[in-house]
Design a protein around this motif. Sequence first.
Motif, PDB file in Angstrom:
ATOM      1  N   PRO A   1       0.804  -1.223   0.000  1.00 28.73           N
ATOM      2  CA  PRO A   1       0.000   0.000   0.000  1.00 28.73           C
ATOM      3  C   PRO A   1       0.839   1.275   0.000  1.00 28.73           C
ATOM      4  O   PRO A   1       0.403   2.303  -0.536  1.00 28.73           O
ATOM      5  CB  PRO A   1      -0.812  -0.133   1.292  1.00 28.73           C
ATOM      6  N   ARG A   2       2.042   1.242   0.582  1.00 30.85           N
ATOM      7  CA  ARG A   2       2.902   2.428   0.633  1.00 30.85           C
ATOM      8  C   ARG A   2       3.217   2.954  -0.765  1.00 30.85           C
ATOM      9  O   ARG A   2       3.489   4.143  -0.955  1.00 30.85           O
ATOM     10  CB  ARG A   2       4.195   2.066   1.380  1.00 30.85           C
TER      11      ARG A   2
ATOM     12  N   HIS B   1      -3.868   4.901   1.522  1.00 33.26           N
ATOM     13  CA  HIS B   1      -3.881   3.452   1.348  1.00 33.26           C
ATOM     14  C   HIS B   1      -3.236   2.743   2.538  1.00 33.26           C
ATOM     15  O   HIS B   1      -3.719   1.686   2.985  1.00 33.26           O
ATOM     16  CB  HIS B   1      -3.158   3.076   0.047  1.00 33.26           C
ATOM     17  N   VAL B   2      -2.164   3.305   3.076  1.00 34.01           N
ATOM     18  CA  VAL B   2      -1.534   2.729   4.264  1.00 34.01           C
ATOM     19  C   VAL B   2      -2.504   2.726   5.441  1.00 34.01           C
ATOM     20  O   VAL B   2      -2.686   1.715   6.131  1.00 34.01           O
ATOM     21  CB  VAL B   2      -0.241   3.494   4.620  1.00 34.01           C
ATOM     22  N   LEU B   3      -3.164   3.858   5.676  1.00 41.08           N
ATOM     23  CA  LEU B   3      -4.042   3.982   6.838  1.00 41.08           C
ATOM     24  C   LEU B   3      -5.312   3.152   6.692  1.00 41.08           C
ATOM     25  O   LEU B   3      -5.907   2.738   7.709  1.00 41.08           O
ATOM     26  CB  LEU B   3      -4.398   5.455   7.074  1.00 41.08           C
ATOM     27  N   GLN B   4      -5.749   2.879   5.454  1.00 41.36           N
ATOM     28  CA  GLN B   4      -6.949   2.062   5.257  1.00 41.36           C
ATOM     29  C   GLN B   4      -6.772   0.628   5.765  1.00 41.36           C
ATOM     30  O   GLN B   4      -7.755  -0.077   5.982  1.00 41.36           O
ATOM     31  CB  GLN B   4      -7.325   2.024   3.777  1.00 41.36           C
TER      32      GLN B   4
ATOM     33  N   VAL C   1     -10.406   1.703  10.892  1.00 40.46           N
ATOM     34  CA  VAL C   1     -10.491   2.812   9.939  1.00 40.46           C
ATOM     35  C   VAL C   1     -11.534   2.467   8.873  1.00 40.46           C
ATOM     36  O   VAL C   1     -11.407   1.452   8.181  1.00 40.46           O
ATOM     37  CB  VAL C   1      -9.128   3.100   9.280  1.00 40.46           C
ATOM     38  N   GLU C   2     -12.559   3.307   8.748  1.00 39.77           N
ATOM     39  CA  GLU C   2     -13.603   3.101   7.744  1.00 39.77           C
ATOM     40  C   GLU C   2     -13.279   3.858   6.454  1.00 39.77           C
ATOM     41  O   GLU C   2     -13.343   3.300   5.361  1.00 39.77           O
ATOM     42  CB  GLU C   2     -14.954   3.555   8.288  1.00 39.77           C
TER      43      GLU C   2
ATOM     44  N   ILE D   1      -2.743   6.002  14.472  1.00 40.65           N
ATOM     45  CA  ILE D   1      -2.588   6.662  13.176  1.00 40.65           C
ATOM     46  C   ILE D   1      -1.163   7.186  13.026  1.00 40.65           C
ATOM     47  O   ILE D   1      -0.483   6.940  12.013  1.00 40.65           O
ATOM     48  CB  ILE D   1      -3.598   7.818  13.027  1.00 40.65           C
ATOM     49  N   ARG D   2      -0.691   7.893  14.016  1.00 42.19           N
ATOM     50  CA  ARG D   2       0.645   8.510  13.924  1.00 42.19           C
ATOM     51  C   ARG D   2       1.747   7.457  13.892  1.00 42.19           C
ATOM     52  O   ARG D   2       2.747   7.624  13.189  1.00 42.19           O
ATOM     53  CB  ARG D   2       0.850   9.481  15.086  1.00 42.19           C
TER      54      ARG D   2
END
Length: 475
Positions: A319-320, A404-407, A412-413, A437-438
């Motif tokens: 995703p990165r 994309h990374v955070l999904q 995470v919705e 998240i961070r």
Amino acid sequence: MLSNFCHTIYENLRQHPGQACLVWPQPAGPARPYTGADILARTEAFRRQLTNAQVLPGQAVLIAVPVSVELVAALLGTMAHGAVPVLPPAGAGPLALLGLLRRHSIRQAAVGRALAGRYGWLLRLTGVQPLVPDLSTNPAVDVQPPMAVPPDQPALVSHSSGSTGQSKAIRRSHRVLTAQHEVLKQVFPPWPGQRDFPLFPNVLLHNLAVGAVSILPDVPWGRLADFDAARVARQLHSEGVETLTGNVFYFTHLSAFLRSQNHPLLRVRAVGVGGSPVPEKLLTELQKCFPHATIHGIYGSSEAEPIAVRTAGTSPAPPRNGYYAGPVVAGLECRLRKIGQLQLPNGQAYDVGEILVSGPHVAADNWLATGDFGYFDERQHLWLTGRQGNETLVQGVQHYQVEHVLQHLPGVERVAARAQGSGFAVFVQGRVVEETIRAALEAQFPPGLCRQVHFRAQLPVDARHLSKIRYAALR
């Protein structure tokens, strides 16, 4: 040379008059099948309405009929008549429809009975004749061949999702619509009796042309957010569905239900996900729900369907690096309008820019600027990394990479990252804490890249796919 995209559909329907082509769910009771003869009868009935209304070839006709077999009849009837069907943008209200009538100089509008009863007087007041598609199921006495028209005449006018601003009209000629149909046949070869489950109504035209059976999902058209995944899952089982297509919102909720029931669908042979960038996580989940199916991620637009197609494999794409779109389809030229260089953690750098496409199945005079940004890897496969209006490179990174990374984080919705100065502001919808998240951002991206993290109950998305973030509306 004159032609009409409807010729292929008419020939298929005439050759198989008794075969069920559409299977439509009913409010109560079993689904209703419509044969080739049924569809031709309804289509010809609407063509007679157009003839009686003195609609001329090349003239625009608004198609404002709810998703139904009557919509199919109005669309095909208008096209076969040699006129130009105009579909309104998703969620368009009365004022938007009136503006559409003026812009296209429309004098006839196919409308449902409810709309005719409520706003028929207003249409007539503005000089527009409302036409309600005939509900008769009596076979047409005389089926006329579709009107031959110039191949570059618009066959269909639809509208974009409007995720980057105002929805825009997309004109696909008979030549382009035919070319898109041919590309879809090459990329996704049909087979006799194929039972398809299309969420996108435009797939109906393609299915009618190749002879596939279209089983319509039992969803509240126009209110996709309210669809019941359990009802759809029951359809998939009872109707023996073999292939299905849909968008990210639809498949995210459907796969969550299927996994909760631990009941994979073994008969499904292929799944296609498109309409917006497709998260790697979703493709992996769909492989579990449909273990015997090939899972495809489809990248394209209404003007160019498809542009690139990838198949989910055993090794997920990182995703990165953005959203992996895959190889560009044969016969399509694709290049970038460079804006800079993308920097990946392993030291690789790629030219990144707006994606431009050209080819027979592209609805553009020359090169189409898609509004999407991305890069080609060493295999010349395409990756998506940004969207117009939010394309700024920050320390060699674009916003899709952050999103994309955070999904992939639990809870995470939806997530949006908007470039702001020398960093990104991140907006999150879902049950997750800021520390999580961070930590994910610091592990994957340069220090300080994401300056702010905001939590929102809902993030603004487009009205059609419910999957594309409206970045200008983020607050």
